[in-house]
Design an enzyme around this catalytic site. Structure first.
Site, PDB file in Angstrom:
ATOM      1  N   PRO A  10      19.779  18.737   3.401  1.00  0.00           N
ATOM      2  CA  PRO A  10      20.484  19.130   2.184  1.00  0.00           C
ATOM      3  C   PRO A  10      20.600  18.016   1.141  1.00  0.00           C
ATOM      4  CG  PRO A  10      22.014  18.840   4.005  1.00  0.00           C
ATOM      5  CD  PRO A  10      20.632  18.808   4.591  1.00  0.00           C
ATOM      6  N   ASN A  11      20.423  18.428  -0.098  1.00  0.00           N
ATOM      7  CA  ASN A  11      20.608  17.602  -1.297  1.00  0.00           C
ATOM      8  C   ASN A  11      19.486  16.590  -1.532  1.00  0.00           C
ATOM      9  OD1 ASN A  11      23.196  18.800  -1.971  1.00  0.00           O
ATOM     10  ND2 ASN A  11      24.000  17.699  -0.198  1.00  0.00           N
ATOM     11  N   ARG A  18      20.119  12.066  -8.056  1.00  0.00           N
ATOM     12  CA  ARG A  18      21.345  12.077  -7.251  1.00  0.00           C
ATOM     13  C   ARG A  18      21.775  10.635  -6.948  1.00  0.00           C
ATOM     14  NH1 ARG A  18      21.535  13.330  -0.769  1.00  0.00           N
ATOM     15  NH2 ARG A  18      23.805  13.213  -0.563  1.00  0.00           N
ATOM     16  N   TYR A  23      20.754   6.090  -3.698  1.00  0.00           N
ATOM     17  CA  TYR A  23      19.527   6.649  -3.124  1.00  0.00           C
ATOM     18  C   TYR A  23      18.254   6.251  -3.882  1.00  0.00           C
ATOM     19  CZ  TYR A  23      22.873   9.445  -0.513  1.00  0.00           C
ATOM     20  OH  TYR A  23      23.899   9.843   0.307  1.00  0.00           O
ATOM     21  N   ASN A  74      15.259  13.340   8.107  1.00  0.00           N
ATOM     22  CA  ASN A  74      16.411  12.925   7.313  1.00  0.00           C
ATOM     23  C   ASN A  74      17.267  14.176   7.164  1.00  0.00           C
ATOM     24  OD1 ASN A  74      18.363  12.111   5.563  1.00  0.00           O
ATOM     25  ND2 ASN A  74      16.976  11.114   4.105  1.00  0.00           N
ATOM     26  N   ALA A  77      23.608  15.132   5.225  1.00  0.00           N
ATOM     27  CA  ALA A  77      24.973  15.170   5.760  1.00  0.00           C
ATOM     28  C   ALA A  77      25.076  15.917   7.092  1.00  0.00           C
ATOM     29  CB  ALA A  77      25.905  15.802   4.731  1.00  0.00           C
ATOM     30  N   HIS A  80      25.792  14.071  10.417  1.00  0.00           N
ATOM     31  CA  HIS A  80      27.125  13.662  10.849  1.00  0.00           C
ATOM     32  C   HIS A  80      27.940  14.816  11.434  1.00  0.00           C
ATOM     33  CE1 HIS A  80      25.776  10.353   8.424  1.00  0.00           C
ATOM     34  NE2 HIS A  80      25.822  11.083   7.317  1.00  0.00           N
ATOM     35  N   GLU A  98      15.077   9.301  13.436  1.00  0.00           N
ATOM     36  CA  GLU A  98      16.128   9.594  12.449  1.00  0.00           C
ATOM     37  C   GLU A  98      15.935   8.659  11.255  1.00  0.00           C
ATOM     38  OE1 GLU A  98      20.069   9.072  13.995  1.00  0.00           O
ATOM     39  OE2 GLU A  98      20.995   9.184  11.997  1.00  0.00           O
ATOM     40  N   HIS A 100      17.233   7.596   7.154  1.00  0.00           N
ATOM     41  CA  HIS A 100      18.133   7.689   6.000  1.00  0.00           C
ATOM     42  C   HIS A 100      17.696   6.685   4.950  1.00  0.00           C
ATOM     43  CE1 HIS A 100      20.847  10.117   8.390  1.00  0.00           C
ATOM     44  NE2 HIS A 100      20.679   9.239   9.353  1.00  0.00           N
ATOM     45  N   SER A 102      19.791   5.401   2.684  1.00  0.00           N
ATOM     46  CA  SER A 102      20.884   4.428   2.601  1.00  0.00           C
ATOM     47  C   SER A 102      21.227   3.903   3.997  1.00  0.00           C
ATOM     48  CB  SER A 102      22.117   5.093   1.982  1.00  0.00           C
ATOM     49  OG  SER A 102      22.587   6.144   2.818  1.00  0.00           O
ATOM     50  N   ARG A 107      28.438   2.350   4.897  1.00  0.00           N
ATOM     51  CA  ARG A 107      29.105   3.284   3.983  1.00  0.00           C
ATOM     52  C   ARG A 107      30.399   3.814   4.623  1.00  0.00           C
ATOM     53  NH1 ARG A 107      24.920   7.461   1.723  1.00  0.00           N
ATOM     54  NH2 ARG A 107      26.673   7.798   0.278  1.00  0.00           N
TER      55      ARG A 107
END
Ligand code: DQA
Length: 147
Positions: A10-11, A18, A23, A74, A77, A80, A98, A100, A102, A107
């Site tokens: 998502p996103n 964004r 990012y 990736n 969210a 998590h 996995e 990401h 960032s 964070r």
């Protein structure tokens, strides 16, 4: 030929605009182009996908069995929160990296928890768009060692 699926959650369709301070400014289309160049250099087939839906991610993971040799994920969210994604990855018994953009560990605390890590061969985070190339290299190395 070895086939690798890169799956984005998502996103991530909004990359480029964004939160560029987090990012970067590279779009997902730019990342796909980079990955296709890297996959060609590594002599592997590449499938590249993005969806905002948890169910569609699970369906794509299910369909990967027998079609691909490894998954780079990736999950955004859902990383998590999603036990369902973790279970889907466990069910198809394919190696997972996995990924990401960032560094999730630098964070907010809620990003430190990952259900994907529990079933992943390894994790790449914090290197922005370059992480996708690193993940492809890592997956090819893993598959070669496992052969
Ligand atoms: C992300 C990190 C996640 O915490 C976040 O929800 C994302 C993107 C990353 O690539 O850095 O959507 O997966």
């Amino acid at each position: 030929m070895t086939s690798i699926l890169i799956l984005n959650g998502p996103n991530l369709n909004l990359l480029g605009t964004r939160q560029p301070q987090v990012y970067g400014t590279t779009t997902l289309a730019d990342i796909e182009t980079m990955c296709r160049v890297r996959a060609k250099a590594l002599s592997v087939d590449l499938a590249f996908d993005q969806t905002n839906s948890e169910g569609a991610l699970i369906d794509t993971i299910h369909a990967a069995r027998g079609a691909h040799d490894g998954i780079i994920l990736n999950a955004g969210a859902y990383t998590h929160t999603s036990i369902a994604l973790m279970d889907a990855l466990t069910s198809v018994e394919l190696p997972v990296i996995e990924l990401h953009l960032s560094n999730i560990h630098a964070r907010e605390t809620f990003r430190h928890q990952s259900y994907i890590s529990k079933v992943a061969v390894g994790v790449i985070c914090g290197f922005g768009a370059q992480g996708y190339e690193l993940a492809l290299d890592a997956m090819v190395g893993h598959l070669e060692r496992a052969a």
